[in-house]
Design a protein around this motif. Structure first.
Motif, PDB file in Angstrom:
ATOM      1  N   GLY A 151      24.384  55.280  37.757  1.00 24.18           N
ATOM      2  CA  GLY A 151      24.318  55.412  35.811  1.00 24.18           C
ATOM      3  C   GLY A 151      22.235  55.810  35.765  1.00 24.18           C
ATOM      4  O   GLY A 151      21.483  55.484  36.216  1.00 24.18           O
ATOM      5  N   SER A 152      22.284  56.102  34.940  1.00 20.87           N
ATOM      6  CA  SER A 152      21.282  57.370  34.147  1.00 20.87           C
ATOM      7  C   SER A 152      19.629  55.811  34.133  1.00 20.87           C
ATOM      8  O   SER A 152      18.702  56.763  34.682  1.00 20.87           O
ATOM      9  CB  SER A 152      21.464  57.966  33.158  1.00 20.87           C
ATOM     10  OG  SER A 152      21.437  56.889  31.755  1.00 20.87           O
ATOM     11  N   GLY A 153      20.429  54.787  34.188  1.00 21.61           N
ATOM     12  CA  GLY A 153      19.008  53.973  33.795  1.00 21.61           C
ATOM     13  C   GLY A 153      18.693  53.597  35.260  1.00 21.61           C
ATOM     14  O   GLY A 153      17.216  53.175  35.230  1.00 21.61           O
ATOM     15  N   LEU A 154      19.115  53.174  36.151  1.00 18.14           N
ATOM     16  CA  LEU A 154      19.541  53.163  37.553  1.00 18.14           C
ATOM     17  C   LEU A 154      18.366  54.018  38.252  1.00 18.14           C
ATOM     18  O   LEU A 154      18.032  53.857  39.248  1.00 18.14           O
ATOM     19  CB  LEU A 154      20.244  52.901  37.942  1.00 18.14           C
ATOM     20  CG  LEU A 154      20.019  51.790  39.500  1.00 18.14           C
ATOM     21  CD1 LEU A 154      19.537  50.975  39.755  1.00 18.14           C
ATOM     22  CD2 LEU A 154      21.918  51.857  40.583  1.00 18.14           C
ATOM     23  N   ALA A 155      19.046  55.313  37.463  1.00 18.73           N
ATOM     24  CA  ALA A 155      17.686  56.018  38.895  1.00 18.73           C
ATOM     25  C   ALA A 155      16.700  56.140  38.022  1.00 18.73           C
ATOM     26  O   ALA A 155      15.735  56.681  39.116  1.00 18.73           O
ATOM     27  CB  ALA A 155      18.420  58.138  37.596  1.00 18.73           C
ATOM     28  N   GLN A 156      16.530  56.381  37.054  1.00 16.28           N
ATOM     29  CA  GLN A 156      14.781  56.432  35.747  1.00 16.28           C
ATOM     30  C   GLN A 156      13.948  55.117  37.376  1.00 16.28           C
ATOM     31  O   GLN A 156      13.167  55.089  37.222  1.00 16.28           O
ATOM     32  CB  GLN A 156      15.116  55.901  35.040  1.00 16.28           C
ATOM     33  CG  GLN A 156      13.636  55.927  34.607  1.00 16.28           C
ATOM     34  CD  GLN A 156      13.288  55.867  33.019  1.00 16.28           C
ATOM     35  OE1 GLN A 156      14.844  55.933  32.191  1.00 16.28           O
ATOM     36  NE2 GLN A 156      12.291  56.353  32.247  1.00 16.28           N
ATOM     37  N   ALA A 157      14.691  53.846  37.414  1.00 20.06           N
ATOM     38  CA  ALA A 157      14.120  53.257  37.187  1.00 20.06           C
ATOM     39  C   ALA A 157      13.765  53.036  39.074  1.00 20.06           C
ATOM     40  O   ALA A 157      12.856  52.273  39.314  1.00 20.06           O
ATOM     41  CB  ALA A 157      15.192  51.294  37.203  1.00 20.06           C
ATOM     42  N   LEU A 158      15.062  53.719  39.969  1.00 17.54           N
ATOM     43  CA  LEU A 158      13.950  53.790  41.139  1.00 17.54           C
ATOM     44  C   LEU A 158      13.617  55.089  41.276  1.00 17.54           C
ATOM     45  O   LEU A 158      13.802  55.266  43.125  1.00 17.54           O
ATOM     46  CB  LEU A 158      15.902  53.697  42.450  1.00 17.54           C
ATOM     47  CG  LEU A 158      16.474  52.508  42.228  1.00 17.54           C
ATOM     48  CD1 LEU A 158      18.220  52.008  42.908  1.00 17.54           C
ATOM     49  CD2 LEU A 158      15.637  51.030  42.801  1.00 17.54           C
ATOM     50  N   ASP A 199      22.520  48.027  29.645  1.00 16.63           N
ATOM     51  CA  ASP A 199      22.650  47.495  30.899  1.00 16.63           C
ATOM     52  C   ASP A 199      23.883  48.321  31.708  1.00 16.63           C
ATOM     53  O   ASP A 199      23.646  47.407  33.244  1.00 16.63           O
ATOM     54  CB  ASP A 199      23.484  46.176  30.035  1.00 16.63           C
ATOM     55  CG  ASP A 199      22.459  45.412  29.339  1.00 16.63           C
ATOM     56  OD1 ASP A 199      20.667  45.941  29.700  1.00 16.63           O
ATOM     57  OD2 ASP A 199      22.661  44.220  28.542  1.00 16.63           O
ATOM     58  N   PHE A 200      24.313  49.283  31.166  1.00 14.07           N
ATOM     59  CA  PHE A 200      25.560  49.788  31.999  1.00 14.07           C
ATOM     60  C   PHE A 200      25.150  50.423  32.740  1.00 14.07           C
ATOM     61  O   PHE A 200      25.328  51.185  34.065  1.00 14.07           O
ATOM     62  CB  PHE A 200      26.192  50.009  31.522  1.00 14.07           C
ATOM     63  CG  PHE A 200      28.098  49.291  30.210  1.00 14.07           C
ATOM     64  CD1 PHE A 200      27.248  47.678  31.302  1.00 14.07           C
ATOM     65  CD2 PHE A 200      28.670  49.188  29.368  1.00 14.07           C
ATOM     66  CE1 PHE A 200      28.432  46.930  29.901  1.00 14.07           C
ATOM     67  CE2 PHE A 200      29.630  48.248  29.536  1.00 14.07           C
ATOM     68  CZ  PHE A 200      29.759  47.371  29.264  1.00 14.07           C
ATOM     69  N   ASP A 201      23.969  51.625  32.551  1.00 13.91           N
ATOM     70  CA  ASP A 201      22.894  52.683  32.974  1.00 13.91           C
ATOM     71  C   ASP A 201      22.594  52.367  33.849  1.00 13.91           C
ATOM     72  O   ASP A 201      22.173  53.049  35.012  1.00 13.91           O
ATOM     73  CB  ASP A 201      22.594  53.156  31.659  1.00 13.91           C
ATOM     74  CG  ASP A 201      24.246  54.191  30.938  1.00 13.91           C
ATOM     75  OD1 ASP A 201      24.444  54.348  31.007  1.00 13.91           O
ATOM     76  OD2 ASP A 201      23.048  54.933  29.540  1.00 13.91           O
ATOM     77  N   SER A 365      16.688  48.951  25.784  1.00 13.36           N
ATOM     78  CA  SER A 365      16.777  47.004  26.972  1.00 13.36           C
ATOM     79  C   SER A 365      16.904  45.737  25.499  1.00 13.36           C
ATOM     80  O   SER A 365      17.516  45.092  26.011  1.00 13.36           O
ATOM     81  CB  SER A 365      16.226  47.212  26.989  1.00 13.36           C
ATOM     82  OG  SER A 365      14.723  46.936  26.529  1.00 13.36           O
ATOM     83  N   ILE A 366      16.735  46.025  24.508  1.00  9.13           N
ATOM     84  CA  ILE A 366      16.926  45.173  23.405  1.00  9.13           C
ATOM     85  C   ILE A 366      18.256  45.080  22.288  1.00  9.13           C
ATOM     86  O   ILE A 366      19.213  44.552  22.463  1.00  9.13           O
ATOM     87  CB  ILE A 366      15.756  44.613  22.767  1.00  9.13           C
ATOM     88  CG1 ILE A 366      14.424  45.109  23.239  1.00  9.13           C
ATOM     89  CG2 ILE A 366      15.790  44.070  21.257  1.00  9.13           C
ATOM     90  CD1 ILE A 366      13.097  44.536  23.014  1.00  9.13           C
ATOM     91  N   ARG A 367      18.077  46.826  22.046  1.00  7.80           N
ATOM     92  CA  ARG A 367      19.463  46.933  21.119  1.00  7.80           C
ATOM     93  C   ARG A 367      20.686  47.440  21.954  1.00  7.80           C
ATOM     94  O   ARG A 367      21.442  47.784  20.957  1.00  7.80           O
ATOM     95  CB  ARG A 367      18.896  48.341  19.968  1.00  7.80           C
ATOM     96  CG  ARG A 367      17.815  48.117  19.563  1.00  7.80           C
ATOM     97  CD  ARG A 367      17.570  47.163  18.412  1.00  7.80           C
ATOM     98  NE  ARG A 367      16.031  47.114  18.036  1.00  7.80           N
ATOM     99  CZ  ARG A 367      15.889  45.977  16.954  1.00  7.80           C
ATOM    100  NH1 ARG A 367      16.839  44.891  16.926  1.00  7.80           N
ATOM    101  NH2 ARG A 367      14.724  46.145  16.283  1.00  7.80           N
ATOM    102  N   VAL A 368      20.875  47.679  22.901  1.00  4.79           N
ATOM    103  CA  VAL A 368      21.654  47.744  23.674  1.00  4.79           C
ATOM    104  C   VAL A 368      22.307  49.518  23.985  1.00  4.79           C
ATOM    105  O   VAL A 368      22.384  49.887  24.329  1.00  4.79           O
ATOM    106  CB  VAL A 368      22.848  47.280  23.382  1.00  4.79           C
ATOM    107  CG1 VAL A 368      24.118  46.916  24.458  1.00  4.79           C
ATOM    108  CG2 VAL A 368      22.923  45.413  23.604  1.00  4.79           C
ATOM    109  N   LEU A 369      22.853  49.728  22.487  1.00  7.00           N
ATOM    110  CA  LEU A 369      22.456  51.436  22.309  1.00  7.00           C
ATOM    111  C   LEU A 369      21.275  52.167  22.316  1.00  7.00           C
ATOM    112  O   LEU A 369      20.075  51.448  21.972  1.00  7.00           O
ATOM    113  CB  LEU A 369      23.018  51.334  21.316  1.00  7.00           C
ATOM    114  CG  LEU A 369      25.120  51.055  21.144  1.00  7.00           C
ATOM    115  CD1 LEU A 369      25.412  50.949  19.913  1.00  7.00           C
ATOM    116  CD2 LEU A 369      25.685  51.174  22.872  1.00  7.00           C
TER     117      LEU A 369
END
Length: 415
Positions: A151-158, A199-201, A365-369
């Protein structure tokens, strides 16, 4: 309400400002603006709530299916092929997808993030996230290639991009004389996708089914079978014939059970917002009532003259009701236009407010979308319009009856 020529003329005259009537016209204008703002607020909020629920449903159910068959106590399904065939033969079931899903951890150069590893067959993987890929290609994610899609969020976090490596840690590894040894497998990022739910990304690591089974030491078993039906709202009735066949192998859980608290909370919030914002329209309608009362008091002499000239009580009722309802109709029209403009530029409005205030009003992270959604329901808009018209109509009754009950003799006696 059919008016004759002179009634239309009088009603039009009362809608326009006359000499010494600027204050009454101001109050009527405020009433119109209040109705417009109330209608616009109600349409906007209900449309955003509908969009929020629809987007959540499409993304959550679109990724997790309308129902799943899970093994008992988290055990895998070893006879999953037979269950897939039984599900596919069930009328109303459009697909049955075996998959593996397990929460694990991913690490890159000392940084650790919780992840949700999902193993899928290649055709199912392309159907699920093929159109969501932002970088790389799913063609590179093949069995035995040690490549995954994240997911794009995981890519950004790592801090990962296509071609980089990450390590997935399975703490439930092989047993040794010294205890359980964690299983650590290195993978290359072959594709980065974006679902649109934060949360999914930030959590998903998708890989071929065989690679996931090897990582989790499942052998030929799968974790669950994801089911899709022709009508999500009738998922219970559609899957009823399948439930007895699943018994003894696993449990059948549909999307309403998996996300019951979330969608129930959205339904309660939706009803609450409708009631609260309806009060705004009710307050605006009271402004129509007050402006008509002032108009009747200001036009008492005119009303008396009209009565002496032969105007009936019914004519006066129709005149003043037309004035009040016209204000309501103009307010509804203006409110609908305002709501349409706001919904069309909704994300721009959010961006402008964020730029002015310096606050992040739409934190994923709060609004989900990731973006502000919207979906206009014509039935709800019709209900809002009818409700406002009814309120405006009721607000005209007392002033119109008061005008019709004016005694011309008593009024003209002191003129």
């Amino acid at each position: 309400m059919i008016l004759n020529r002179y009634e239309r003329m009088v009603a039009k005259r009362y809608l326009l400002p006359g000499r010494g009537e600027a204050f009454i016209f101001l109050v009527a204008s405020i009433s119109l603006v209040a109705v417009a703002l109330g209608v616009a607020a109600l349409i906007v909020v209900m449309s955003v709530m509908n969009g929020f629920r629809a987007e959540l449903f499409d993304k959550i159910v679109g990724l997790n299916g309308h129902a799943v068959i899970q093994g008992y106590a988290g055990q895998g399904l070893r006879d999953w092929r037979d269950l897939v065939r039984e599900a596919q033969r069930t009328p109303g079931v459009t697909s049955a997808i075996p998959l593996v899903e397990q929460p694990l951890a991913a690490t890159v150069e000392g940084r650790v993030e919780p992840v949700l590893v999902r193993g899928m067959r290649l055709p199912d993987m392309r159907d699920a996230i093929g159109r969501l890929v932002k970088q790389g290609s799913l063609a590179a994610v093949t069995p035995g290639s040690n490549r995954v899609a994240i997911g794009s969020g995981l890519a950004q976090a790592l801090g990962l991009t296509v071609g980089d490596s990450l390590s997935v840690v399975n703490l439930s590894g092989q047993a040794t004389p010294f205890g359980t040894a964690p299983r650590i497998v290195n993978y290359e990022v072959g594709a980065i996708f974006e679902i649109g739910i934060f949360d999914f990304d930030k959590a998903y690591v998708v890989m071929p089914l065989g690679d996931a089974q090897q990582l989790l030491l499942l052998g030929d078993a799968v974790g669950m079978i994801e089911l899709r039906t022709s009508n999500p709202d009738r998922v219970g009735q559609i899957l009823a014939p399948l439930a007895p066949k699943v018994a003894g192998h696993g449990v059948l859980v549909d999307w309403r059970q998996m996300n019951a608290s979330l969608f129930q909370a959205l339904a309660v919030e939706r009803v609450t917002m409708f009631v609260v914002l309806s009060i705004i329209i009710l307050v605006a309608v009271f402004n129509i009532l007050s402006s008509l009362i002032m108009l009747v008091r200001a036009k008492t002499r005119d009303i008396a003259i009209l009565r002496t000239m032969g105007a009936s009580r019914g004519a006066l009722i129709r005149i003043f009701m037309t004035v009040g309802v016209t204000i309501g109709v103009l307010g509804i029209g203006a409110g609908a236009v305002l709501a349409t403009i706001f919904l069309y530029f909704r994300q721009n409005v959010v961006d402008v407010v964020q730029a002015i205030t310096g606050e992040d009003l739409w934190d994923p992270s709060i609004r989900v979308l990731t973006t502000l959604p919207s979906r206009v329901d014509p039935v709800e808009v019709t209900a809002i319009v009818v409700m406002t018209l009814v309120f405006a109509f009721l607000a005209t009754l007392y002033p119109a009856l008061k005008a019709a009950s004016t005694d011309p003799v008593q009024v003209l006696r002191y003129e």
